[in-house]
Structure formats: structure tokens, C-alpha cells
Write a protein that holds these residues in place. Structure first.
Motif, PDB file in Angstrom:
ATOM      1  N   GLN A 222      22.010  51.806  28.383  1.00 16.77           N
ATOM      2  CA  GLN A 222      21.240  52.739  27.562  1.00 16.77           C
ATOM      3  C   GLN A 222      21.387  52.422  26.077  1.00 16.77           C
ATOM      4  OE1 GLN A 222      19.101  54.958  28.909  1.00 16.77           O
ATOM      5  NE2 GLN A 222      19.713  53.962  30.826  1.00 16.77           N
ATOM      6  N   VAL A 223      22.595  52.032  25.658  1.00 19.91           N
ATOM      7  CA  VAL A 223      22.823  51.668  24.253  1.00 19.91           C
ATOM      8  C   VAL A 223      22.022  50.429  23.901  1.00 19.91           C
ATOM      9  CG1 VAL A 223      24.534  50.898  22.570  1.00 19.91           C
ATOM     10  CG2 VAL A 223      25.107  52.723  24.189  1.00 19.91           C
ATOM     11  N   LYS A 228      18.001  48.626  17.882  1.00 14.57           N
ATOM     12  CA  LYS A 228      16.718  48.147  17.346  1.00 14.57           C
ATOM     13  C   LYS A 228      16.547  46.629  17.371  1.00 14.57           C
ATOM     14  CE  LYS A 228      15.935  52.137  14.332  1.00 14.57           C
ATOM     15  NZ  LYS A 228      15.670  52.590  12.946  1.00 14.57           N
ATOM     16  N   TRP A 229      17.619  45.865  17.534  1.00 18.27           N
ATOM     17  CA  TRP A 229      17.557  44.400  17.624  1.00 18.27           C
ATOM     18  C   TRP A 229      16.718  43.769  16.508  1.00 18.27           C
ATOM     19  CZ3 TRP A 229      21.254  42.548  20.352  1.00 18.27           C
ATOM     20  CH2 TRP A 229      21.743  43.270  21.461  1.00 18.27           C
ATOM     21  N   LEU A 257      30.355  47.471  22.746  1.00 15.68           N
ATOM     22  CA  LEU A 257      29.139  47.238  21.960  1.00 15.68           C
ATOM     23  C   LEU A 257      29.299  47.748  20.532  1.00 15.68           C
ATOM     24  CD1 LEU A 257      26.352  48.154  24.546  1.00 15.68           C
ATOM     25  CD2 LEU A 257      27.083  45.881  23.815  1.00 15.68           C
ATOM     26  N   ALA A 258      29.982  48.878  20.377  1.00 21.48           N
ATOM     27  CA  ALA A 258      30.206  49.423  19.034  1.00 21.48           C
ATOM     28  C   ALA A 258      31.035  48.470  18.186  1.00 21.48           C
ATOM     29  CB  ALA A 258      30.888  50.784  19.125  1.00 21.48           C
ATOM     30  N   ASP A 259      31.975  47.760  18.828  1.00 21.75           N
ATOM     31  CA  ASP A 259      32.765  46.768  18.089  1.00 21.75           C
ATOM     32  C   ASP A 259      31.883  45.655  17.530  1.00 21.75           C
ATOM     33  OD1 ASP A 259      35.157  48.063  18.521  1.00 21.75           O
ATOM     34  OD2 ASP A 259      35.611  46.981  20.368  1.00 21.75           O
ATOM     35  N   PRO A 264      23.271  53.072  19.288  1.00 19.77           N
ATOM     36  CA  PRO A 264      21.907  53.603  19.430  1.00 19.77           C
ATOM     37  C   PRO A 264      21.244  53.841  18.079  1.00 19.77           C
ATOM     38  CG  PRO A 264      23.394  54.728  20.930  1.00 19.77           C
ATOM     39  CD  PRO A 264      24.253  53.888  20.040  1.00 19.77           C
ATOM     40  N   GLY A 265      20.022  53.327  17.916  1.00 18.90           N
ATOM     41  CA  GLY A 265      19.256  53.550  16.704  1.00 18.90           C
ATOM     42  C   GLY A 265      19.641  52.678  15.535  1.00 18.90           C
TER      43      GLY A 265
END
Length: 411
Positions: A222-223, A228-229, A257-259, A264-265
Motif C-alpha cells: 500500500q505504501v 509518488k515516485w 521503506l521509511a528508511d 505515502p504521498g
């Protein structure tokens, strides 16, 4: 024209994705292929515009003729007219013989002008004349020449803005844009980001003999779809390769992923290493800078060697054995020239991009040794299929064959 199965087309060209917008792009490319209309492919950097002109050529009536792809942004302004239109002997210092130029070499075939928005205004005038009359004049000559070339161009420049700023001619834009194809950004392709993640994870695991490829947790999926890539497919591939090498756990969670600044967004493109790796951020950033510097150096040296060889007649291998490496900076796009008489075994995929070499501290920075190592790696990767290796390295097959012989890499 017989209906082409899009699934088979994607397999042939290594294109990954099921999104309807991507399918419409491929449908449009197939529909215009059998015409002689000029095509302008637009889209953000990293979306993978390079496969579309190859498809257009391969499904056109010109498929048995030359296909030449050049990067307009990587040719110096002072030499671009000579590269495109050729020159006569004595046209300028160092012009010791007549040179045909790409428009002459591509006669009867297709010429792909990547980053066409970077062309100087004076060159745009020459290009407009070819589109209008099929004629051009070589540098230093007064005699017009005829060429039958189909032009496919691509750009990530916002053309309306470039026209308003006086950087691109409006009349040339409309000539190029007879047919316009807009390649969608990765963030517009929904679940395709998950398919591409799996592909890159599997490719990386196979290449580096990692026992288990990365996989995404449901929350991480989901993330990935909400991010936005901004760097599109090229950025995704870079991130997956980093995580495949540096992450100990094979299941990627939102925390992982946060690392990597994937939230998101967000549209951050910062390079970051896993928080669980001590000193990882500094190491990763250092490797990235070195990686891009070496790739940039390889491209600049190759261009310079070929250019000097053309002007002097001296064998390329005798020219420029060592150079000081350039300052680390963003990797510039390389000039890619391909002249093929038939479709490749595995043409460039939508997600393809130039890969730099990771550098160890004790690596010999001798240019010839580096080039030899890159060729050896490409040959191993493609199981000695020289056509595929040449595409990977951004070289013509003829140039690769000569270098294989020069370096004693023949089987």
C-alpha cells in the motif's frame, strides 16, 4: 496489419505492466508504426520512453533498414551539427575527411532523437528543413543532400513552457508532434509498481546470487502504491537494488521503506540506507556518488575516443589511455547509437536505464582496465550474447566486437 497480441509484445520487449494507460501507449505505437508520420514521445524522466521508438521501427515498413538512436542532450553544442548532418573535409580544424552524419547513415530507416528538447536553436532550424523538404546541408558544404528518414523524437521537457521561453521553435514542435505519445508516470500506473518491484527484486537476486529475493508485506504494498515516485521506473529499480543488497530481512515492511524515504504521498528522492545498518547511510551515499562518477567517466571517455578517432584516423585503442576522473555529479545521459538491420533478440525494456559500476577502494582506475571489466561483466550477464551486451553498454555491435578483440576477450 494483423492484430498484435500485447502480452506477446511485452514479453518480446521486456515490458512489465498491465495498466490500461500503458496498453494504450503500445496500441498507439503499433497503429502509427506503418505510417511515415513523425512521432513525439513525451513523459517524465525515467518512465522508459526508449522502447517505444524501437517498437515503431520494428513494426514499420522500414524494419529492415537502419535504426539509429542518439541522445541530443549529450552531444556538445559545437559538434552536434557535424554529428547529425555530417561535414566536409576542411570544414573546421580537425576535419581531415568528409563525414556522413547520422541523417545520411539512417537513410531509408528510422532516426530516434532522444532529448530533442535540448537541441540548440540553430540545429532546430536545420531539423525543421529536413522535416519540411527532406533536404539538409552538411557543415562546410553548400550542396543540399536528400535523405529519406523517419524521425521519432522523445523529450521530458515541458514543450509549451520551452516554446514560451524561446528555447524551442513552435513550428518545429508541430512538425515533430504529428503523432504524440504520452508515456504515463509510474505513479499513474497503479499496481504496476508491485509487478516492477517483483521483477527487479528477482533480477537482482539472480545477478548477485542472493538466495531469496525481496518481497513486500501487504502494508508495504500500500505504501509503494501511495508513494509518488518522482524518479519513476529508474528510481524504483535503484531502490530495489539497494534494499536487495543491504537489507538483512527479506520481507520489506513500511518501516524499511521509511528508511529509504518511501512514505505515502511523499515525493522525496533522497538516498538513504536502512536504519538497522550502522554507518549505512554514509556508505550508501558514498557508493552512489562513486558509482555515478565512474559511469559518467566511462561515457565521456568513450565519446571522446570515438570523436578523436573519427577526426584523426588513429585507432580508438591508441587514444586516451588515462584521464583524471570527473567531479562526482548526477549521471548525464549517454549518447547511444545503434544501427541494426533487424529487430534485437531482447530490445531495451521500458524500465531500462544505464547502470554504473560499484567501486571498491583498491580498484584500479585505469580507464582501459575499467572498460575491459565492464565489457567482461556485460558478456557474463548476457551469456556472451554480444548484441545484448552491446545494448547494455550503449555501444554499437561493431564497436563491441572490436573492443573484444582489442582486449583479448574472444572465446
Amino acid at each position: 496489419m494483423a492484430k498484435v497480441d500485447l502480452k506477446e509484445l511485452k514479453m518480446r520487449y521486456g515490458i512489465v505492466g498491465r495498466d490500461e494507460k500503458l496498453d494504450r501507449v503500445l496500441d498507439t505505437a503499433l497503429q502509427v508504426a506503418r505510417t511515415n508520420l513523425s512521432v513525439l514521445i513525451q513523459g517524465e524522466s525515467g518512465v522508459g520512453k526508449e522502447a517505444i521508438p524501437r517498437i515503431i521501427h520494428d513494426f514499420s515498413l522500414r524494419k529492415g533498414k537502419p535504426y539509429i538512436a542518439i541522445n541530443c542532450g549529450s552531444i556538445p553544442e559545437g559538434t552536434i551539427d557535424s554529428e547529425l548532418f555530417g561535414h566536409t573535409k576542411g570544414a573546421f580544424t580537425g576535419a581531415i575527411a568528409d563525414r556522413e552524419g547520422y541523417f545520411g547513415a539512417a537513410n531509408g530507416g528510422t532516426l530516434f532523437l532522444d532529448e530533442v528538447g535540448e537541441l540548440p536553436l540553430s540545429t532546430q532550424v536545420r531539423l525543421l528543413r529536413i522535416l519540411e523538404t527532406g533536404e539538409y546541408v552538411s557543415v562546410g558544404s553548400s550542396q543540399p543532400k536528400k535523405t529519406d528518414v523517419r524521425i521519432v523524437a522523445a523529450t521530458n521537457v515541458k514543450m509549451d513552457q520551452a516554446i514560451r521561453q524561446g528555447k524551442f521553435r513552435e513550428d518545429l514542435y508541430y512538425r515533430l508532434c504529428t503523432i504524440s505519445i504520452k508515456v504515463p508516470a509510474l505513479r499513474e500506473r497503479g499496481s504496476d509498481v508491485l509487478l516492477l518491484f517483483r521483477k527487479f527484486a528477482l533480477d537482482t537476486a539472480t545477478e548477485y546470487q542472493i538466495p531469496e529475493p525481496l518481497r513486500l508485506s501487504p502494508e508495504a504494498e500500500q505504501v509503494m502504491m501511495a508513494y509518488k515516485w518522482p524518479g519513476n521506473i529508474r528510481q524504483l529499480k535503484n531502490i530495489v537494488e539497494q534494499m536487495s543488497i543491504l537489507c538483512e530481512e527479506r520481507t520489506v515492511t513500511p518501516k524499511v521503506l521509511a528508511d529509504y524515504r518511501i512514505t505515502p504521498g511523499s515525493d522525496s528522492t533522497d538516498v538513504a540506507a536502512p536504519g538497522s545498518t550502522a554507518g549505512g547511510e554514509t556508505l550508501t551515499q558514498t557508493l552512489e556518488v562513486m558509482k555515478y562518477a565512474i559511469a559518467s567517466l566511462k561515457q565521456d571517455v568513450e565519446m571522446l575516443k570515438q570523436r578523436v578517432a573519427e577526426l584523426s584516423g588513429v585507432p580508438t585503442q591508441q587514444i586516451i589511455r588515462q584521464l583524471e576522473p570527473p567531479r562526482p555529479e548526477n549521471l548525464p545521459a549517454a549518447t547511444v547509437v545503434k544501427v541494426d538491420q533487424s529487430a534485437p533478440e531482447r530490445p531495451s525494456a521500458l524500465e531500462a536505464y544505464d547502470e554504473g559500476e560499484e567501486v571498491q577502494e583498491d580498484e584500479d582506475l585505469n580507464i582501459a582496465n575499467m572498460e575491459k571489466q565492464m565489457i567482461e561483466r556485460a558478456l557474463r550477464k548476457h551469456r556472451n550474447r554480444r548484441k545484448n551486451a552491446a545494448q547494455e553498454l550503449g555501444l554499437s555491435e561493431r564497436t563491441l566486437y572490436r573492443k573484444i578483440k582489442d582486449y583479448g576477450l574472444e572465446e
